[in-house]
Design an enzyme around this catalytic site. Structure first.
Site: not given
Length: 381
Positions: A252, A171, A302, A226, A335, A200, A275
């Site tokens: 997502e 992240k 996702h 991402e 994930e 991401d 997602d």
């Protein structure tokens, strides 16, 4: 058989140690679960993805007030008909966000019911399994203090590797300079260990910053970059993709066939990430997968939420074809959020289990989960 009841459960659990992603501080875990009950006594479970810092009551209100009345008394096997009924009835105030997340939850529950009625896992109803297991990647690297945590995050990478993960998503989005320092430290920590990294930023940046970051970390051989910019900034996605030598991923925060039509037509992504709890459930994800296949875009769903969303995502991932067929085609990966989340391990009797970094696709009927109602009551809000 008819739908006799639609029950909504909102859950919340406070975190002992809050953590941050680029859009804010996470102080609690939450979930919006749906239970669709038939007059024959069967129960199907679904989940609405509580995006970002979204209160679980938003999607719950949409389900209770707008969506449940549209499906009560209907045949639960009419999944496509009921999806369109819900979408069209809410189009003037829906189309994206929490309303579609509510549609997603009901749709997932209907597919769970269909699997139980036919005695088959959902992936069989979707056309079969392209794979019987899927590799998991560790999502984590959240911040506890803010910036300047590269040494701690490098240690976290070593811990993920020790736990069997060979793919990890870092992240970012806490400032370009800090992001670069983190990536250098993490990449150094796992160098030579056969680890593939992704990043991401959760749309933290504008195009200029996103490009600057991407170009600075290209040398780490990332699998994807991402959400580099805001989800509605399709031209920005396209520009980042044209200037950075890392595959760009996103979706997502996109919804239904209509949203992904625009994303794919814009040439915005190399990898589409619907997602299942947000994009419209199994029904909508089937539409999205077909559209992405026609555009030559890889689909890597996702995955977020509770054990319900995880179970649904595994069924979906079994049914995703590869975008570019070859003997050694790149397969989707699952994930696996490594941060604290009590609704994952404790909510169902069959939580997701890792075996040397891989997850076997369940073959029990429907989603293949049995919900512990004591956990529902414990975390109800």
């Amino acid at each position: 058989m008819k739908i006799a009841d639609v029950r909504v459960h909102t859950l919340r659990s406070e975190l002992s140690t809050p953590f941050a992603f680029s859009q804010g501080w996470v102080k609690q875990r939450s979930a919006t679960l749906v239970e669709v009950v038939t007059d024959a006594g069967l129960t199907g479970w679904g989940e609405a993805f509580a995006q970002g810092l979204e209160p679980p009551q938003i999607a719950a209100a949409a389900i209770q007030s707008a969506l449940a009345p549209l499906v009560l008394g209907a045949d639960p096997l009419d999944v496509e008909v009921l999806w369109h009924r819900m979408y069209h009835a809410t189009r003037d105030y829906g189309r994206k966000g929490s309303v579609v997340a509510g549609i997603s939850a009901i749709d997932i529950a209907l597919w769970d019911l269909a699997g139980q009625i036919h005695g088959l896992p959902v992936h069989k109803l979707l056309g079969g399994a392209f794979r019987t297991q899927v590799q998991a990647y560790a999502t984590g690297f959240y911040r506890i203090h803010g910036q300047g945590e590269s040494a701690r995050l490098a240690d976290e990478a070593r811990a993920h590797h020790a736990a069997g993960f060979r793919c990890m998503k870092v992240k970012l989005g806490y400032g370009v300079a800090d992001d670069i320092a983190v990536m250098n430290a993490v990449a150094s920590a796992v160098q030579g260990l056969g680890v593939t990294l992704m990043v991401d930023t959760n749309h933290a940046y504008g195009v200029g910053e996103a490009v600057r970051l991407g170009q600075a970390i290209e040398a780490h051989g990332l699998r994807w970059y991402e959400e580099p910019v805001a989800p509605e900034h399709l031209a920005g996605y396209r520009e980042v993709r044209s200037r950075v030598r890392i595959p760009v991923a996103g979706g997502e925060n996109e919804h239904t066939l209509y949203g992904f039509r625009d994303l794919l037509a814009a040439g915005a992504v190399d990898i589409a990430q619907p997602d299942i709890g947000s994009a419209g459930g199994f029904t909508a994800c089937r539409h999205v997968i077909a559209l992405a296949q026609a555009h030559g875009v890889q689909v890597n769903p996702h995955v977020w939420g509770s054990a319900i969303a995880q179970a649904a995502s595994l069924q979906l991932m079994a049914s995703v074809p590869v975008a570019h067929h070859s003997v050694f085609a790149e397969e989707p990966i699952f994930e696996f959020d490594r941060s604290s989340h009590p609704f994952r391990q404790h909510l169902v009797a069959e939580p997701v289990e890792l075996h040397d970094g891989w997850i076997h696709i369940p073959t029990r009927p429907g989603l293949g989960v049995t919900v512990d109602r004591a956990v529902l009551e414990r975390y109800r809000c």
